[in-house]
Design an enzyme around this catalytic site. Structure first.
Site, PDB file in Angstrom:
ATOM      1  CB  THR A 151      -0.970   0.002   1.203  1.00  0.00           C
ATOM      2  OG1 THR A 151      -1.907  -1.069   1.034  1.00  0.00           O
ATOM      3  CG2 THR A 151      -1.731   1.313   1.313  1.00  0.00           C
ATOM      4  N   GLY A 175       5.567  -8.033   1.483  1.00  0.00           N
ATOM      5  CA  GLY A 175       6.228  -9.142   2.173  1.00  0.00           C
ATOM      6  C   GLY A 175       5.272 -10.252   2.567  1.00  0.00           C
ATOM      7  CG  HIS A 176       1.128  -9.506   4.172  1.00  0.00           C
ATOM      8  ND1 HIS A 176      -0.148 -10.011   4.191  1.00  0.00           N
ATOM      9  CD2 HIS A 176       1.036  -8.293   3.589  1.00  0.00           C
ATOM     10  CE1 HIS A 176      -0.973  -9.132   3.639  1.00  0.00           C
ATOM     11  NE2 HIS A 176      -0.274  -8.083   3.268  1.00  0.00           N
ATOM     12  CB  THR A 224      14.591   3.772  12.116  1.00  0.00           C
ATOM     13  OG1 THR A 224      14.995   5.024  12.662  1.00  0.00           O
ATOM     14  CG2 THR A 224      15.564   2.692  12.546  1.00  0.00           C
ATOM     15  CG  ASN A 250      -6.983  -7.951  -4.993  1.00  0.00           C
ATOM     16  OD1 ASN A 250      -6.999  -7.337  -6.056  1.00  0.00           O
ATOM     17  ND2 ASN A 250      -7.795  -7.637  -3.996  1.00  0.00           N
ATOM     18  CB  CYS A 254      -8.710  -4.553   1.564  1.00  0.00           C
ATOM     19  SG  CYS A 254      -7.069  -5.256   1.445  1.00  0.00           S
ATOM     20  CD  GLN A 286      -2.788 -11.249  -4.087  1.00  0.00           C
ATOM     21  OE1 GLN A 286      -2.394 -12.409  -4.023  1.00  0.00           O
ATOM     22  NE2 GLN A 286      -3.480 -10.699  -3.113  1.00  0.00           N
TER      23      GLN A 286
END
EC number: 2.8.1.7
Length: 404
Positions: A76, A204-205, A243, A155, A328, A183
């Site tokens: 996102t 990543g997920h 960071t 998705n 979502c 995806q």
């Protein structure tokens, strides 16, 4: 077999144990916990080295240069940085953007925000199979078109757009091309040396890495410039301050490395399971697959079971973790906007279920899923007056319903 059976890999994936193990080495006092920007001591140097390795692993996944990878908090943020960053940096060149009606909300809502800022956005209609014809994109292009944003894999329905051809078209017209690969990264081969894409959003997920981390690929040749959306210490070559979360990035890097190594074997197994699931349910009367069956990611299956209400079906399928629409938007009772864009009516869109299969799905899981789906549909249709009317040969489209 663990119940409920997880068949919602398009919503998120569990972290691969190999990834989790690597992440744990970068959190505590006896691990590499330093700030990668701390240049004055060993803790910082070790963390910086870990981040460099992760950056190279993500770059290797898509055959990019490590300097083209910008770390973010997820797809996102990558999408926001790509679309707003381009629109704001190149606003003197033009204010027209092209995207499609079946994009993820992160793309659609970012475009809506730019419309409020005075940009113009063309939302393309897909064909009934979910694919966007190249001619439709070309017809929408204008002299002031700045950016085309089209997702690689959808998705909800899993269709794969012809991003190779879209990239060629955009490059020939001098238009920047952004691809949402949330995806597809780690699941389908992506090679930026072959693909004329300028920006790629990565999550990543969705590839067995941790949540809360992602990346944006920003092409160097020809160089793409962005206006930063996050201001601060000037991290990530000034494109994304904040960071760097060493443990998250190490997880993303490890997930990318494993995905590259296991992609072929994973997909062969997943395709077999997907075919088994579809063959197990397609005999059910009035069952339809949504989206093109050939141009489709092998782990995704979106099926409409006519005369069954999607929400009641999901409740009946309590042994299966599945969704209707994307995670979502699954909290709303609106029918999926993606399925509506394909031309499905409200009833068919409401009766659709997304099954997504992944690395840890087993044969036993699919056998159980087929049994549960078949039993649940039979049971729900037995209670449905509409099903009874349909079986009696009544054309439900011709029925005049009385309002009370």
């Amino acid at each position: 077999m663990k119940l409920p059976i997880y068949l919602d890999y398009a919503a998120t994936t569990p972290v691969d144990p190999r990834v989790a193990e690597k992440m744990m080495q970068h959190m505590t006092m006896d691990g590499v916990f330093g700030n990668p920007a701390s240049r004055s001591h060993k803790y910082g140097w070790q963390a910086e080295e870990a981040v460099d390795i992760a950056r190279n692993q993500v770059a290797d996944l898509i055959n990019a240069d490590h300097r083209e990878i910008v770390f973010t908090s997820g797809a996102t943020e990558s999408i926001n940085l790509a679309i707003k960053g381009i629109a704001h940096f190149y606003h003197k060149k033009g204010k027209h953007i092209i995207t499609s009606k079946t994009e993820h909300k992160a793309v659609l809502d970012t475009c809506r925000q730019l419309e409020r800022e005075g940009y113009e956005v063309t939302y393309l209609e897909p064909e009934a199979n979910g694919l966007i014809p190249l001619a439709r994109i070309e017809d929408a292009m204008r002299d002031d078109t700045l950016l085309v944003s089209i997702m690689h894999v959808n998705n909800e329905i899993g269709v794969i757009q012809d991003v190779m051809a879209i990239g060629e078209l955009c490059r020939s017209k001098g238009i920047i091309f952004h691809m949402d690969a949330a995806q597809s990264a780690g699941k389908l081969p992506i090679d930026v040396q072959q693909l004329k894409v300028d920006l790629i959003s990565i999550s990543g997920h969705k590839m067995y890495g941790p949540k809360g981390v992602g990346a944006l690929y920003v092409r160097r040749k020809p160089r793409i410039r962005l206006e930063s959306q996050m201001h601060g210490g000037g991290h990530e070559r000034g494109m994304r301050s904040g960071t760097l979360a060493t443990h998250q990035l190490v997880g993303l890097g490890e997930a990318a490395a494993i995905a590259k190594q296991d992609m072929e074997s994973d997909n062969a197994r997943i395709r077999t399971l997907r075919d088994k699931l579809w063959n197990g349910v397609k005999h059910i009367e009035e069952t339809y697959i949504n989206g093109d069956m050939e141009q489709r990611f092998c782990g995704s299956l979106n099926v409409s079971f006519n005369f069954v209400e999607g929400e009641s079906l999901m409740m009946a399928l309590k042994d299966l973790a599945v969704s209707s629409g994307s995670a979502c938007t699954s909290a709303s009772l609106e029918p999926s906007y993606v399925l509506r864009a394909l031309g499905l009516n409200d009833e068919m869109a409401h009766s659709s279920i997304r099954f997504s299969i992944g690395r840890f799905t087993t044969d036993e899981d699919i056998d159980h899923a087929i049994k549960v789906i078949t039993q649940s549909i039979d049971k729900l249709r037995e209670m449905s007056p509409l099903w009874e009317m349909f079986k009696d040969g009544i054309d439900l489209d011709q029925v005049q319903w009385a309002h009370h």
